[in-house]
Enzyme design. Structure first.
Site, PDB file in Angstrom:
ATOM      1  N   ARG A 223     -16.484   6.739 -11.633  1.00 52.48           N
ATOM      2  CA  ARG A 223     -15.089   6.411 -11.374  1.00 52.48           C
ATOM      3  C   ARG A 223     -14.605   5.410 -12.421  1.00 52.48           C
ATOM      4  O   ARG A 223     -15.407   4.783 -13.105  1.00 52.48           O
ATOM      5  CB  ARG A 223     -14.946   5.819  -9.958  1.00 52.48           C
ATOM      6  CG  ARG A 223     -15.340   6.810  -8.864  1.00 52.48           C
ATOM      7  CD  ARG A 223     -15.244   6.167  -7.474  1.00 52.48           C
ATOM      8  NE  ARG A 223     -13.886   5.804  -7.118  1.00 52.48           N
ATOM      9  CZ  ARG A 223     -12.976   6.630  -6.587  1.00 52.48           C
ATOM     10  NH1 ARG A 223     -13.290   7.891  -6.356  1.00 52.48           N
ATOM     11  NH2 ARG A 223     -11.768   6.215  -6.284  1.00 52.48           N
TER      12      ARG A 223
ATOM     13  N   ASP B 150     -12.817  -2.843  -7.811  1.00 48.02           N
ATOM     14  CA  ASP B 150     -13.127  -1.790  -8.793  1.00 48.02           C
ATOM     15  C   ASP B 150     -12.283  -1.903 -10.052  1.00 48.02           C
ATOM     16  O   ASP B 150     -12.653  -1.352 -11.091  1.00 48.02           O
ATOM     17  CB  ASP B 150     -12.885  -0.397  -8.177  1.00 48.02           C
ATOM     18  CG  ASP B 150     -13.974   0.017  -7.210  1.00 48.02           C
ATOM     19  OD1 ASP B 150     -14.837  -0.829  -6.888  1.00 48.02           O
ATOM     20  OD2 ASP B 150     -13.966   1.182  -6.770  1.00 48.02           O
TER      21      ASP B 150
ATOM     22  N   GLY C 195      -6.492   0.859   4.023  1.00 49.82           N
ATOM     23  CA  GLY C 195      -7.955   1.005   3.885  1.00 49.82           C
ATOM     24  C   GLY C 195      -8.426   1.541   2.548  1.00 49.82           C
ATOM     25  O   GLY C 195      -9.623   1.552   2.275  1.00 49.82           O
TER      26      GLY C 195
ATOM     27  N   ALA D 214     -19.172  14.404  -9.848  1.00 50.62           N
ATOM     28  CA  ALA D 214     -19.547  13.058  -9.377  1.00 50.62           C
ATOM     29  C   ALA D 214     -20.180  12.293 -10.524  1.00 50.62           C
ATOM     30  O   ALA D 214     -21.325  11.868 -10.463  1.00 50.62           O
ATOM     31  CB  ALA D 214     -20.503  13.167  -8.197  1.00 50.62           C
TER      32      ALA D 214
ATOM     33  N   HIS E 239     -42.197  -6.651  16.894  1.00 49.21           N
ATOM     34  CA  HIS E 239     -42.982  -5.419  16.844  1.00 49.21           C
ATOM     35  C   HIS E 239     -42.611  -4.554  18.043  1.00 49.21           C
ATOM     36  O   HIS E 239     -42.515  -5.074  19.141  1.00 49.21           O
ATOM     37  CB  HIS E 239     -44.468  -5.756  16.904  1.00 49.21           C
ATOM     38  CG  HIS E 239     -45.336  -4.538  16.966  1.00 49.21           C
ATOM     39  ND1 HIS E 239     -45.554  -3.741  15.869  1.00 49.21           N
ATOM     40  CD2 HIS E 239     -46.010  -3.968  17.999  1.00 49.21           C
ATOM     41  CE1 HIS E 239     -46.343  -2.735  16.215  1.00 49.21           C
ATOM     42  NE2 HIS E 239     -46.624  -2.851  17.506  1.00 49.21           N
TER      43      HIS E 239
ATOM     44  N   CYS F  71     -12.043   3.697   0.275  1.00 51.61           N
ATOM     45  CA  CYS F  71     -13.211   3.534   1.139  1.00 51.61           C
ATOM     46  C   CYS F  71     -12.980   4.090   2.542  1.00 51.61           C
ATOM     47  O   CYS F  71     -13.761   4.897   3.039  1.00 51.61           O
ATOM     48  CB  CYS F  71     -13.577   2.059   1.214  1.00 51.61           C
ATOM     49  SG  CYS F  71     -14.915   1.714   2.354  1.00 51.61           S
TER      50      CYS F  71
ATOM     51  N   GLU G 166       0.852  -1.189   0.000  1.00 54.30           N
ATOM     52  CA  GLU G 166       0.000   0.000   0.000  1.00 54.30           C
ATOM     53  C   GLU G 166       0.887   1.239   0.000  1.00 54.30           C
ATOM     54  O   GLU G 166       1.768   1.379   0.836  1.00 54.30           O
ATOM     55  CB  GLU G 166      -0.909  -0.006   1.241  1.00 54.30           C
ATOM     56  CG  GLU G 166      -1.763   1.247   1.416  1.00 54.30           C
ATOM     57  CD  GLU G 166      -2.623   1.584   0.198  1.00 54.30           C
ATOM     58  OE1 GLU G 166      -3.487   0.784  -0.169  1.00 54.30           O
ATOM     59  OE2 GLU G 166      -2.401   2.663  -0.414  1.00 54.30           O
ATOM     60  N   GLY G 167       0.606   2.149  -0.947  1.00 51.51           N
ATOM     61  CA  GLY G 167       1.407   3.359  -1.078  1.00 51.51           C
ATOM     62  C   GLY G 167       0.907   4.528  -0.258  1.00 51.51           C
ATOM     63  O   GLY G 167       1.653   5.471   0.025  1.00 51.51           O
TER      64      GLY G 167
ATOM     65  N   GLU H 206     -27.842  16.669 -13.940  1.00 49.24           N
ATOM     66  CA  GLU H 206     -27.733  15.267 -14.352  1.00 49.24           C
ATOM     67  C   GLU H 206     -28.001  15.130 -15.847  1.00 49.24           C
ATOM     68  O   GLU H 206     -28.948  15.706 -16.370  1.00 49.24           O
ATOM     69  CB  GLU H 206     -28.727  14.427 -13.529  1.00 49.24           C
ATOM     70  CG  GLU H 206     -29.042  13.042 -14.063  1.00 49.24           C
ATOM     71  CD  GLU H 206     -27.839  12.102 -14.150  1.00 49.24           C
ATOM     72  OE1 GLU H 206     -27.053  12.034 -13.197  1.00 49.24           O
ATOM     73  OE2 GLU H 206     -27.698  11.432 -15.206  1.00 49.24           O
TER      74      GLU H 206
HETATM   75  P1  NAI Z   1     -22.427   7.055 -10.565  1.00 45.11           P
HETATM   76  O1  NAI Z   1     -22.091   6.200 -11.706  1.00 45.11           O
HETATM   77  O2  NAI Z   1     -23.179   6.495  -9.395  1.00 45.11           O
HETATM   78  O3  NAI Z   1     -23.278   8.320 -11.074  1.00 45.11           O
HETATM   79  C1  NAI Z   1     -22.798   9.216 -12.049  1.00 45.11           C
HETATM   80  C2  NAI Z   1     -23.938  10.060 -12.565  1.00 45.11           C
HETATM   81  O4  NAI Z   1     -23.408  11.107 -13.355  1.00 45.11           O
HETATM   82  C3  NAI Z   1     -24.907   9.282 -13.437  1.00 45.11           C
HETATM   83  O5  NAI Z   1     -26.220   9.554 -13.008  1.00 45.11           O
HETATM   84  C4  NAI Z   1     -24.618   9.823 -14.831  1.00 45.11           C
HETATM   85  O6  NAI Z   1     -25.743   9.783 -15.682  1.00 45.11           O
HETATM   86  C5  NAI Z   1     -24.200  11.271 -14.530  1.00 45.11           C
HETATM   87  N1  NAI Z   1     -23.381  11.922 -15.563  1.00 45.11           N
HETATM   88  C6  NAI Z   1     -22.408  11.375 -16.316  1.00 45.11           C
HETATM   89  N2  NAI Z   1     -21.874  12.307 -17.146  1.00 45.11           N
HETATM   90  C7  NAI Z   1     -22.535  13.479 -16.921  1.00 45.11           C
HETATM   91  C8  NAI Z   1     -22.438  14.807 -17.468  1.00 45.11           C
HETATM   92  N3  NAI Z   1     -21.544  15.116 -18.419  1.00 45.11           N
HETATM   93  N4  NAI Z   1     -23.265  15.767 -16.996  1.00 45.11           N
HETATM   94  C9  NAI Z   1     -24.184  15.450 -16.034  1.00 45.11           C
HETATM   95  N5  NAI Z   1     -24.302  14.224 -15.493  1.00 45.11           N
HETATM   96  C10 NAI Z   1     -23.491  13.234 -15.913  1.00 45.11           C
HETATM   97  O7  NAI Z   1     -21.034   7.700 -10.118  1.00 45.11           O
HETATM   98  P2  NAI Z   1     -20.574   8.381  -8.743  1.00 45.11           P
HETATM   99  O8  NAI Z   1     -21.735   8.915  -7.998  1.00 45.11           O
HETATM  100  O9  NAI Z   1     -19.481   9.316  -9.148  1.00 45.11           O
HETATM  101  O10 NAI Z   1     -19.968   7.176  -7.929  1.00 45.11           O
HETATM  102  C11 NAI Z   1     -18.826   6.478  -8.419  1.00 45.11           C
HETATM  103  C12 NAI Z   1     -18.811   5.054  -7.942  1.00 45.11           C
HETATM  104  O11 NAI Z   1     -18.634   5.001  -6.550  1.00 45.11           O
HETATM  105  C13 NAI Z   1     -20.112   4.341  -8.273  1.00 45.11           C
HETATM  106  O12 NAI Z   1     -19.826   3.127  -8.873  1.00 45.11           O
HETATM  107  C14 NAI Z   1     -20.763   4.149  -6.938  1.00 45.11           C
HETATM  108  O13 NAI Z   1     -21.489   2.941  -6.878  1.00 45.11           O
HETATM  109  C15 NAI Z   1     -19.590   4.149  -5.968  1.00 45.11           C
HETATM  110  N6  NAI Z   1     -20.025   4.691  -4.684  1.00 45.11           N
HETATM  111  C16 NAI Z   1     -20.854   3.940  -3.909  1.00 45.11           C
HETATM  112  C17 NAI Z   1     -21.350   4.436  -2.733  1.00 45.11           C
HETATM  113  C18 NAI Z   1     -22.290   3.610  -1.945  1.00 45.11           C
HETATM  114  O14 NAI Z   1     -22.344   2.404  -2.155  1.00 45.11           O
HETATM  115  N7  NAI Z   1     -23.075   4.182  -1.033  1.00 45.11           N
HETATM  116  C19 NAI Z   1     -20.985   5.766  -2.244  1.00 45.11           C
HETATM  117  C20 NAI Z   1     -20.143   6.476  -3.159  1.00 45.11           C
HETATM  118  C21 NAI Z   1     -19.683   5.940  -4.320  1.00 45.11           C
END
Ligand code: NAI
Length: 461
Positions: free
Chosen positions: A268, A308, A38, A265, A440, A41, A32-33, A198
């Site tokens: 990834r 990932d 961890g 966001a 309950h 995450c 791990e660098g 979005e």
């Molecule tokens: P995501 O893939 O969940 O959502 C990205 C969103 O950005 C999508 O709705 C997409 O349609 C939109 N988008 C893409 N290009 C766009 C643009 N040019 N303009 C506007 N909207 C655009 O990606 P997110 O939220 O960045 O998360 C990355 C990864 O991390 C995901 O795979 C997610 O599952 C994971 N993650 C999981 C968590 C959890 O399990 N609670 C918490 C945080 C991240």
């Protein structure tokens, strides 16, 4: 040094793999660098964001529900620096916990960034270690978006959002996915005006439509604004402000919006830089993931990959399960992951959780299904706790009653989903769930009621 197994990366995939392999008798090291174990995450992802979601949820409760319960004393004021301190303490406890587990299980932590100069060899700094097997668990990084340059000050990724110098007055979030909605909620609760832009015409692509629609309504009620069907095209930042340009897909009209902070966001991508995979000849998928077979083996003998960096949902728990499975396979056991039963959770309030098929995937496959739905409004505990927004939806096979999926929006949905996961692992029917006695008053009764609704009907609906 020479090892049975060297794991590259100490995120949930890597550290779980290393520990399980050591428990099964292998001599293991993990490279791990980062300064702490961890991975994303624990250091800049799941754990710190959950600390901020927890703190700001308490704030929201105090602001909206305390007085009604006879808890007087005025609105608490967030102290952002202190909140960040709390978040950092939580990170520290968790990362040190992994260090402790490594020592306990005799996993060596090799500090530095690894490359694989040849099969069976892992180079870290000037040293080359021998390994009978290598597991790559190098995780993911933020995908760049054309026209939007992240400076981690004004235009930030989730990493920068967890370290902002102050709470922004106006925040624009690009992407209504998991990160956008979780962190958008955090800053909205802290008083920022949050606008989520979005690309698609809906939030949370891939999740149940009805859940996503209800969720969006609830988030709007909480103060978040949404611009859907909008492609972000550019973002420019000064020292303190950003200007964002986007185009509405329905009419190609161009718009601008200003903010103190922009959160990118939009997804990834696998992080494999510096590993030397090209030179080694490791086959990649078209999407830049490491290609593996059903046993996580790459195209190179003795080199495996999980989490990932390979195909599948980018979720910590999916990586953990793969870590455990590959460790078991390498130790001569039968490791296995059931990809049909991997839950997804969004840790907002209310929470959103799901597992298995959606109505859309079932329709697409032409499968006959029935829907059992129950609103938390009919759940006594939820009503008492100001948590009656949302519902549980169970999808079951129309003929056999076997549970095919579940979609929950509501209090602690992320915990409630797991009884459905267990039921699905055992191939249970909705009736099996419905006949299981549920204490309950608990939120879990809503799950049972949804299962009852797949049959003769829920009681409290
Ligand atoms: P995501 O893939 O969940 O959502 C990205 C969103 O950005 C999508 O709705 C997409 O349609 C939109 N988008 C893409 N290009 C766009 C643009 N040019 N303009 C506007 N909207 C655009 O990606 P997110 O939220 O960045 O998360 C990355 C990864 O991390 C995901 O795979 C997610 O599952 C994971 N993650 C999981 C968590 C959890 O399990 N609670 C918490 C945080 C991240």
């Amino acid at each position: 040094m020479s090892y049975d197994l060297i794991v590259i990366g100490s995120g949930p995939g890597g550290y779980v793999c290393a520990i399980r392999a050591a428990q099964l008798g292998l001599k293991v090291a993990c490279v791990e660098g980062r300064e702490t174990l961890g991975g994303t995450c624990l250091n800049v992802g799941c754990i710190p964001s959950k600390a901020l979601l927890h703190a700001t949820h308490q704030l929201h409760e105090a602001e909206h529900n305390f007085e009604q319960m006879g808890l007087m004393g005025g609105k608490p004021k967030p102290d952002w620096k202190k909140m960040l301190g709390y978040k950092d303490d939580v990170i520290g406890q968790n990362t040190k916990g992994i260090e402790f587990l490594f020592k306990k299980n005799k996993v060596d932590w090799i500090k530095g960034w690894a490359s694989i100069p040849a099969p069976g060899k892992v180079k870290v700094g000037e040293e080359t270690h021998e390994a009978k097997k290598i597991v790559i668990a190098s995780g993911s990084e933020v995908s760049p978006l054309k026209g939007v340059e992240v400076d981690e000050k004004v235009i930030v990724s989730s990493t920068g959002a967890l370290e902002l110098g102050k709470i922004p007055k106006k925040m624009v979030v690009i992407g209504a996915g998991v990160i956008g909605l979780e962190l958008g909620s955090v800053f909205s609760r802290l008083g920022a005006e949050v606008t989520v832009i979005e690309y698609l015409d809906r939030i949370l692509p891939g999740t149940d439509d009805e859940v996503a629609r209800s969720f969006q309504k609830l988030l709007i009620k909480q103060g978040l604004k949404f611009v859907l069907g909008a492609a972000v095209q550019s973002a420019s930042a000064t020292k303190t402000k950003a200007k964002l340009g986007y185009k509405l897909r329905k009419d190609d009209s161009e718009h601008e919006i200003e903010a103190d902070t922009v959160l990118l966001a939009t997804g990834r991508r696998p992080f494999t830089d510096g590993l030397g995979l090209d030179a080694l000849g490791v086959k990649m998928t078209e999407r830049g993931q490491i290609a593996t077979d059903a046993h996580y083996k790459t195209s190179i003998d003795g080199v495996y990959a999980i989490g990932d960096a390979i195909e599948g949902p980018m979720l910590a728990h999916k990586a953990e399960d793969e870590g455990m499975a590959v460790a078991e396979i390498l130790a001569g056991q039968a490791g296995h992951v059931n990809y049909g039963v991997i839950p997804g959770v969004i840790y907002t309030w209310p929470e959103v959780a799901y597992v298995g098929e959606t109505e859309a995937t079932l329709k697409e496959a032409g499968r006959a299904y029935k829907v059992g739905k129950f609103n938390f409004m009919g759940n006594g505990r939820a009503k008492a706790n100001f948590a009656a927004d949302g519902f549980v939806k169970i999808l079951a096979d129309a003929k056999t009653d076997r549970i095919l999926g579940a979609h929950i929006i509501g209090p602690y949905a992320g915990d409630l989903i797991h009884e459905v996961c267990v039921a699905m692992e055992f191939g249970a029917s909705a009736e099996d769930l419905a006949r299981t006695c549920h204490a309950h008053p608990t939120y879990s009764e809503a799950v049972r009621e949804a299962a009852l609704a797949c049959g003769d009907g829920a009681i409290h609906a």
